[in-house]
Scaffold this motif. Structure first.
Motif, PDB file in Angstrom:
ATOM      1  N   THR A   1      -8.115  13.792   5.949  1.00 25.31           N
ATOM      2  CA  THR A   1      -8.314  12.807   4.895  1.00 25.31           C
ATOM      3  C   THR A   1      -7.134  11.845   4.866  1.00 25.31           C
ATOM      4  OG1 THR A   1      -9.521  14.434   3.557  1.00 25.31           O
ATOM      5  CG2 THR A   1      -8.721  12.463   2.427  1.00 25.31           C
ATOM      6  N   ARG A   2      -7.464  10.548   4.773  1.00 26.29           N
ATOM      7  CA  ARG A   2      -6.447   9.494   4.644  1.00 26.29           C
ATOM      8  C   ARG A   2      -6.840   8.647   3.441  1.00 26.29           C
ATOM      9  NH1 ARG A   2      -4.272   5.525   9.441  1.00 26.29           N
ATOM     10  NH2 ARG A   2      -3.339   3.901   8.128  1.00 26.29           N
ATOM     11  N   ILE A   3      -5.987   8.636   2.429  1.00 26.88           N
ATOM     12  CA  ILE A   3      -6.260   7.907   1.196  1.00 26.88           C
ATOM     13  C   ILE A   3      -5.252   6.775   1.066  1.00 26.88           C
ATOM     14  CG2 ILE A   3      -6.453   8.055  -1.317  1.00 26.88           C
ATOM     15  CD1 ILE A   3      -6.953  11.085  -0.940  1.00 26.88           C
ATOM     16  N   GLU A   4      -5.753   5.564   0.922  1.00 25.47           N
ATOM     17  CA  GLU A   4      -4.875   4.405   0.787  1.00 25.47           C
ATOM     18  C   GLU A   4      -5.155   3.703  -0.533  1.00 25.47           C
ATOM     19  OE1 GLU A   4      -5.055   0.245   2.904  1.00 25.47           O
ATOM     20  OE2 GLU A   4      -3.886   1.628   4.175  1.00 25.47           O
ATOM     21  N   VAL A   5      -4.097   3.450  -1.288  1.00 30.88           N
ATOM     22  CA  VAL A   5      -4.221   2.686  -2.526  1.00 30.88           C
ATOM     23  C   VAL A   5      -3.315   1.471  -2.430  1.00 30.88           C
ATOM     24  CG1 VAL A   5      -4.755   4.753  -3.869  1.00 30.88           C
ATOM     25  CG2 VAL A   5      -2.390   3.943  -3.743  1.00 30.88           C
TER      26      VAL A   5
ATOM     27  N   THR B   1       0.814  -1.216   0.000  1.00 32.92           N
ATOM     28  CA  THR B   1       0.000   0.000   0.000  1.00 32.92           C
ATOM     29  C   THR B   1       0.847   1.266   0.000  1.00 32.92           C
ATOM     30  OG1 THR B   1      -0.092   0.098   2.432  1.00 32.92           O
ATOM     31  CG2 THR B   1      -1.844  -1.135   1.312  1.00 32.92           C
TER      32      THR B   1
ATOM     33  N   GLU C   1      -2.577   0.496  -8.306  1.00 28.02           N
ATOM     34  CA  GLU C   1      -3.449   1.657  -8.417  1.00 28.02           C
ATOM     35  C   GLU C   1      -2.610   2.935  -8.500  1.00 28.02           C
ATOM     36  OE1 GLU C   1      -7.462   0.304  -6.070  1.00 28.02           O
ATOM     37  OE2 GLU C   1      -5.806   1.042  -4.838  1.00 28.02           O
TER      38      GLU C   1
ATOM     39  N   THR D   1      -0.102   5.219   1.353  1.00 28.22           N
ATOM     40  CA  THR D   1      -1.129   5.983   2.064  1.00 28.22           C
ATOM     41  C   THR D   1      -0.756   7.453   2.085  1.00 28.22           C
ATOM     42  OG1 THR D   1      -1.569   4.063   3.478  1.00 28.22           O
ATOM     43  CG2 THR D   1      -2.424   6.193   4.220  1.00 28.22           C
TER      44      THR D   1
ATOM     45  N   LYS E   1       0.582  12.138 -10.337  1.00 32.11           N
ATOM     46  CA  LYS E   1      -0.028  10.824 -10.131  1.00 32.11           C
ATOM     47  C   LYS E   1       1.087   9.806  -9.909  1.00 32.11           C
ATOM     48  CE  LYS E   1      -4.194  11.768 -12.832  1.00 32.11           C
ATOM     49  NZ  LYS E   1      -5.034  11.365 -14.002  1.00 32.11           N
TER      50      LYS E   1
ATOM     51  N   LEU F   1      -2.078   6.877  -7.235  1.00 28.22           N
ATOM     52  CA  LEU F   1      -2.368   7.805  -6.138  1.00 28.22           C
ATOM     53  C   LEU F   1      -2.043   9.214  -6.604  1.00 28.22           C
ATOM     54  CD1 LEU F   1      -3.132   8.398  -3.190  1.00 28.22           C
ATOM     55  CD2 LEU F   1      -0.719   8.059  -2.598  1.00 28.22           C
TER      56      LEU F   1
ATOM     57  N   ARG G   1      -3.631  13.963   4.199  1.00 29.43           N
ATOM     58  CA  ARG G   1      -3.762  15.301   3.636  1.00 29.43           C
ATOM     59  C   ARG G   1      -4.887  16.063   4.331  1.00 29.43           C
ATOM     60  NH1 ARG G   1      -6.449  15.382  -2.257  1.00 29.43           N
ATOM     61  NH2 ARG G   1      -6.892  17.469  -1.468  1.00 29.43           N
ATOM     62  N   ASP G   2      -5.161  17.270   3.831  1.00 34.22           N
ATOM     63  CA  ASP G   2      -6.217  18.139   4.379  1.00 34.22           C
ATOM     64  C   ASP G   2      -5.976  18.419   5.858  1.00 34.22           C
ATOM     65  OD1 ASP G   2      -7.454  18.164   1.888  1.00 34.22           O
ATOM     66  OD2 ASP G   2      -8.706  16.423   2.362  1.00 34.22           O
TER      67      ASP G   2
END
Length: 218
Positions: free
Chosen positions: A190-194, A176, A198, A178, A209, A200, A181-182
């Motif tokens: 905000t926590r975005i995990e790919v 992963t 994928e 992760t 990207k 990010l 941000r924000d």
């Protein structure tokens, strides 16, 4: 033959004379500089770093980590490769040996695997940046640092004001990346995990990207 004793002139130090300044002194230490305890800790930290150790100060205590392994260094380099174009275009700097000051303790500092910042980033002192002046901190997990990289360091970086934190975890199943941000009110909203394969997207000012397939390639 007897000689008269020689008189030695002792220079009296005036209180108006400036005191020698320690090498670690910077704006962050305030007008009086570090206390004796803080200065002793800073000097020990500096000796460890000079000897090649990866050392941080957390909660007023020096923490020494193992050497970075080749695979971790490779992942850091690959993140840097994907950020290089925007870094060069905007005149930013990649740091791997410059720490981020972690409040509230004056000497606390974390050393990201990669720190992206403008060249005029405000400094606590020569060894550590103010987080609010940086752009991105990157942590690449080792097999025994996953909890700290995912749960502890992002809280500290948020407190320091670092706007974006990226955690690369090759030990997760699946692998992963992760993004935290924000940042608002000392916390990332905000926590975005790919997962591997994928894409990010890093927000502005990056607008990049990240290709996780290339990142985790053998």
């Amino acid at each position: 033959m007897t000689t008269a004793p020689t008189r030695r002139r002792h220079r009296r130090h005036s209180s108006a004379e400036p005191r020698p300044q320690p090498a670690t002194r910077g704006h962050g230490w305030g007008e009086d500089g570090p206390t004796a305890e803080e200065l002793e800790r800073e000097r020990l930290w500096e000796r460890l770093v000079a000897q090649g150790w990866r050392a941080e100060i957390v909660g007023g205590r020096i923490v020494v980590s193992p050497w970075t392994r080749q695979r971790q260094a490779l992942l850091v380099d690959r993140v840097g490769d994907q950020l290089y174009a925007v870094k060069r275009e905007r005149g930013w700097v990649f740091y791997q040996t410059w720490a981020v000051h972690i409040p509230p303790l004056r000497g606390d500092k974390r050393l990201p695997d990669l720190l992206v910042a403008p060249p005029d980033c405000p400094r606590f002192d020569d060894s550590q940046a103010y987080g609010h002046g940086t752009l991105l901190a990157v942590e690449v997990c080792s097999d025994d640092s996953r909890h700290e990289d995912h749960e502890v360091k992002p809280v500290e970086y948020a407190r320091a004001g670092v706007p974006l934190v990226l955690v690369v975890d090759e030990f997760a199943t699946p692998k992963t990346v992760t993004l935290f941000r924000d940042l608002r009110d000392g916390a990332y909203r905000t926590r975005i995990e790919v997962t591997e394969g994928e894409v990010l997207e890093l927000p502005e000012p990056f607008g990049v990207k990240l290709d996780t397939t290339a990142l985790f390639a053998p």
